[in-house]
Design a protein around this motif. Structure first.
Motif, PDB file in Angstrom:
ATOM      1  N   LEU A  32      20.645   8.530 -24.640  1.00 61.54           N
ATOM      2  CA  LEU A  32      20.326   9.913 -24.947  1.00 61.54           C
ATOM      3  C   LEU A  32      21.558  10.783 -24.687  1.00 61.54           C
ATOM      4  O   LEU A  32      22.548  10.319 -24.145  1.00 61.54           O
ATOM      5  CB  LEU A  32      19.151  10.353 -24.076  1.00 61.54           C
ATOM      6  N   PRO A  33      21.515  12.076 -25.064  1.00 58.74           N
ATOM      7  CA  PRO A  33      22.656  12.968 -24.795  1.00 58.74           C
ATOM      8  C   PRO A  33      23.063  12.945 -23.326  1.00 58.74           C
ATOM      9  O   PRO A  33      22.247  12.711 -22.441  1.00 58.74           O
ATOM     10  CB  PRO A  33      22.110  14.343 -25.208  1.00 58.74           C
ATOM     11  N   LYS A  34      24.333  13.238 -23.060  1.00 55.90           N
ATOM     12  CA  LYS A  34      24.891  13.101 -21.719  1.00 55.90           C
ATOM     13  C   LYS A  34      24.212  13.994 -20.685  1.00 55.90           C
ATOM     14  O   LYS A  34      24.208  13.680 -19.502  1.00 55.90           O
ATOM     15  CB  LYS A  34      26.393  13.405 -21.757  1.00 55.90           C
ATOM     16  N   ASN A  35      23.683  15.127 -21.107  1.00 54.84           N
ATOM     17  CA  ASN A  35      23.061  16.044 -20.148  1.00 54.84           C
ATOM     18  C   ASN A  35      21.626  15.644 -19.806  1.00 54.84           C
ATOM     19  O   ASN A  35      20.955  16.330 -19.034  1.00 54.84           O
ATOM     20  CB  ASN A  35      23.072  17.472 -20.693  1.00 54.84           C
ATOM     21  N   VAL A  36      21.144  14.543 -20.355  1.00 53.59           N
ATOM     22  CA  VAL A  36      19.790  14.063 -20.109  1.00 53.59           C
ATOM     23  C   VAL A  36      19.825  12.928 -19.081  1.00 53.59           C
ATOM     24  O   VAL A  36      20.615  11.996 -19.210  1.00 53.59           O
ATOM     25  CB  VAL A  36      19.120  13.566 -21.408  1.00 53.59           C
ATOM     26  N   VAL A  37      18.984  13.005 -18.048  1.00 55.79           N
ATOM     27  CA  VAL A  37      18.918  11.956 -17.032  1.00 55.79           C
ATOM     28  C   VAL A  37      18.133  10.775 -17.584  1.00 55.79           C
ATOM     29  O   VAL A  37      16.984  10.929 -18.009  1.00 55.79           O
ATOM     30  CB  VAL A  37      18.234  12.479 -15.748  1.00 55.79           C
ATOM     31  N   GLN A  38      18.763   9.621 -17.587  1.00 54.30           N
ATOM     32  CA  GLN A  38      18.138   8.431 -18.154  1.00 54.30           C
ATOM     33  C   GLN A  38      18.527   7.207 -17.333  1.00 54.30           C
ATOM     34  O   GLN A  38      19.607   7.143 -16.755  1.00 54.30           O
ATOM     35  CB  GLN A  38      18.593   8.235 -19.608  1.00 54.30           C
ATOM     36  N   LEU A  39      17.611   6.247 -17.266  1.00 55.43           N
ATOM     37  CA  LEU A  39      17.917   4.985 -16.609  1.00 55.43           C
ATOM     38  C   LEU A  39      18.908   4.195 -17.461  1.00 55.43           C
ATOM     39  O   LEU A  39      19.040   4.441 -18.665  1.00 55.43           O
ATOM     40  CB  LEU A  39      16.639   4.160 -16.429  1.00 55.43           C
ATOM     41  N   PRO A  40      19.629   3.238 -16.878  1.00 53.42           N
ATOM     42  CA  PRO A  40      20.506   2.385 -17.677  1.00 53.42           C
ATOM     43  C   PRO A  40      19.696   1.635 -18.734  1.00 53.42           C
ATOM     44  O   PRO A  40      18.540   1.283 -18.511  1.00 53.42           O
ATOM     45  CB  PRO A  40      21.092   1.411 -16.643  1.00 53.42           C
ATOM     46  N   LEU A  41      20.302   1.395 -19.885  1.00 52.60           N
ATOM     47  CA  LEU A  41      19.613   0.677 -20.964  1.00 52.60           C
ATOM     48  C   LEU A  41      19.821  -0.827 -20.813  1.00 52.60           C
ATOM     49  O   LEU A  41      20.687  -1.418 -21.443  1.00 52.60           O
ATOM     50  CB  LEU A  41      20.120   1.149 -22.330  1.00 52.60           C
ATOM     51  N   TRP A  42      19.018  -1.455 -19.967  1.00 53.92           N
ATOM     52  CA  TRP A  42      19.157  -2.896 -19.797  1.00 53.92           C
ATOM     53  C   TRP A  42      18.493  -3.635 -20.956  1.00 53.92           C
ATOM     54  O   TRP A  42      17.631  -3.088 -21.660  1.00 53.92           O
ATOM     55  CB  TRP A  42      18.577  -3.326 -18.459  1.00 53.92           C
ATOM     56  N   PRO A  43      18.872  -4.907 -21.186  1.00 54.18           N
ATOM     57  CA  PRO A  43      18.352  -5.682 -22.319  1.00 54.18           C
ATOM     58  C   PRO A  43      16.863  -5.989 -22.206  1.00 54.18           C
ATOM     59  O   PRO A  43      16.267  -5.947 -21.127  1.00 54.18           O
ATOM     60  CB  PRO A  43      19.175  -6.982 -22.268  1.00 54.18           C
ATOM     61  N   GLU A  44      16.262  -6.328 -23.327  1.00 52.26           N
ATOM     62  CA  GLU A  44      14.830  -6.597 -23.401  1.00 52.26           C
ATOM     63  C   GLU A  44      14.375  -7.773 -22.531  1.00 52.26           C
ATOM     64  O   GLU A  44      13.302  -7.706 -21.920  1.00 52.26           O
ATOM     65  CB  GLU A  44      14.425  -6.860 -24.861  1.00 52.26           C
ATOM     66  N   ARG A 106      12.838   3.538 -19.553  1.00 56.17           N
ATOM     67  CA  ARG A 106      14.292   3.535 -19.713  1.00 56.17           C
ATOM     68  C   ARG A 106      14.730   4.040 -21.087  1.00 56.17           C
ATOM     69  O   ARG A 106      15.895   4.398 -21.286  1.00 56.17           O
ATOM     70  CB  ARG A 106      14.853   2.121 -19.486  1.00 56.17           C
ATOM     71  N   LEU A 107      13.825   4.065 -22.047  1.00 59.25           N
ATOM     72  CA  LEU A 107      14.160   4.478 -23.409  1.00 59.25           C
ATOM     73  C   LEU A 107      14.087   5.988 -23.606  1.00 59.25           C
ATOM     74  O   LEU A 107      14.395   6.487 -24.677  1.00 59.25           O
ATOM     75  CB  LEU A 107      13.221   3.802 -24.415  1.00 59.25           C
ATOM     76  N   GLN A 108      13.667   6.721 -22.581  1.00 55.89           N
ATOM     77  CA  GLN A 108      13.517   8.166 -22.734  1.00 55.89           C
ATOM     78  C   GLN A 108      14.031   8.882 -21.498  1.00 55.89           C
ATOM     79  O   GLN A 108      14.516   8.250 -20.559  1.00 55.89           O
ATOM     80  CB  GLN A 108      12.053   8.509 -22.972  1.00 55.89           C
ATOM     81  N   GLU A 109      13.931  10.185 -21.514  1.00 58.97           N
ATOM     82  CA  GLU A 109      14.419  10.985 -20.387  1.00 58.97           C
ATOM     83  C   GLU A 109      13.611  10.682 -19.139  1.00 58.97           C
ATOM     84  O   GLU A 109      12.375  10.668 -19.167  1.00 58.97           O
ATOM     85  CB  GLU A 109      14.325  12.473 -20.719  1.00 58.97           C
TER      86      GLU A 109
END
Length: 301
Positions: A32-44, A106-109
């Protein structure tokens, strides 16, 4: 015909290369955009858990039946980690639910509402959508919401619930679940571990074995640990040292078998009451070890 045969002969190689690309880049979406807090996008194929949770008795290997309620109790943990917990004791089944919620979130804010059905959550956990499993899922989400945890991991302390809030539509079985955005520092670089879900799922119902798999997955190169230390760290409630030792060995055997079945190297040996484990480090762990080795080779000025 010759060209066709040559083309057909290339198909296995093309499929293998496609599989390698999928393993390298299995992420389901872009950050997501840099100003959005998000978990790391780990693999499925993996689930990500903070190291402090894997190296402590927070999600313990506790007995079935009535659970002990604790208030502000300091749980067993490796040096450098401090966890105080209030609520019903948590087990590895509760960790499965929490991992699955995080896997979806992890896929969203982080901190926003995550909407998913009981069916979707149970599917993420590898369980069928039955009435009994729905009831158990409801109980575990309630337990994860009703607790309070204070965890000191590295330079950061988090105080709050493992789930910030949850609601469910009883007709559609849709859950609306929120996690606290302040959990994010627990997922800083080198502060969390990616667990191979296939191996963990193969150990379903084996509390000590699942804990051991997560514990050793969080170590790139494990040190020897005393049997007594491992039993304490996993939250074992077995009062008999002999019985505890037998259960630990049986659980280690189960991890060896499940790991081998899914191509994840794991072996152990108990010498002088010390458990020695050999395992294959994950990609990030191998890079971490390489950095350490590089630093140790640099000449000191």
């Amino acid at each position: 015909m010759k060209k066709l045969n040559n083309l057909l002969a290339l198909i296995p190689e093309m499929q293998a290369k496609a599989k390698q690309r999928a393993e390298r880049e299995p992420l389901p979406g872009a950050p997501l955009p840099k100003n959005v807090v998000q978990l790391p996008l780990w693999p499925e194929p993996v689930r990500a858990v903070p190291n402090g949770f894997l190296r402590s008795a927070l999600f313990g290997a506790i007995r079935k039946g009535r659970r002990r309620f604790v208030k502000g109790e300091q749980l067993a943990a490796l040096e450098g980690i401090e966890i105080r917990y209030t609520g019903e004791r948590l087990d590895q089944g509760d960790l499965d639910v929490w991992e699955s919620v995080l896997h979806a979130v992890r896929l969203q804010e982080l901190g926003s509402q995550c909407r998913l059905t009981s069916y979707a959550l149970l599917k993420l956990m590898g369980k069928t959508d039955t009435g009994k499993n729905r009831v158990t899922l409801h109980e575990r989400i309630t337990r994860l919401r009703a607790n309070a945890v204070e965890v000191k991991q590295g330079r950061y302390t988090y105080i709050g619930g493992l789930i910030a809030g949850a609601a469910k539509d009883e007709d559609t079985q849709e859950w609306v679940i929120e996690l606290d955005a302040k959990l994010r520092p627990l997922y800083a670089a080198d502060q969390f571990t990616q667990i191979e879900w296939a191996v963990r799922h193969a150990l379903n119902g084996q509390q000590i074995a699942q804990w051991l798999h997560g514990f050793y997955a969080s170590h790139a190169k494990p040190f020897p640990f005393k049997v007594e230390t491992l039993l304490k760290l996993c939250g074992s409630e077995d009062a008999s040292p002999t019985s505890g030792r037998q259960k630990l060995r049986k659980a280690l055997d189960a991890v060896v078998e499940a790991s081998a079945a899914h191509g994840e190297g794991f072996s152990y040996e108990i010498r002088s009451d010390l458990v020695h484990v050999e395992k294959r480090a994950s990609g990030p762990q191998r890079r971490h070890l390489a950095k350490l080795a590089s630093k140790s080779r640099k000449p000191r000025g």
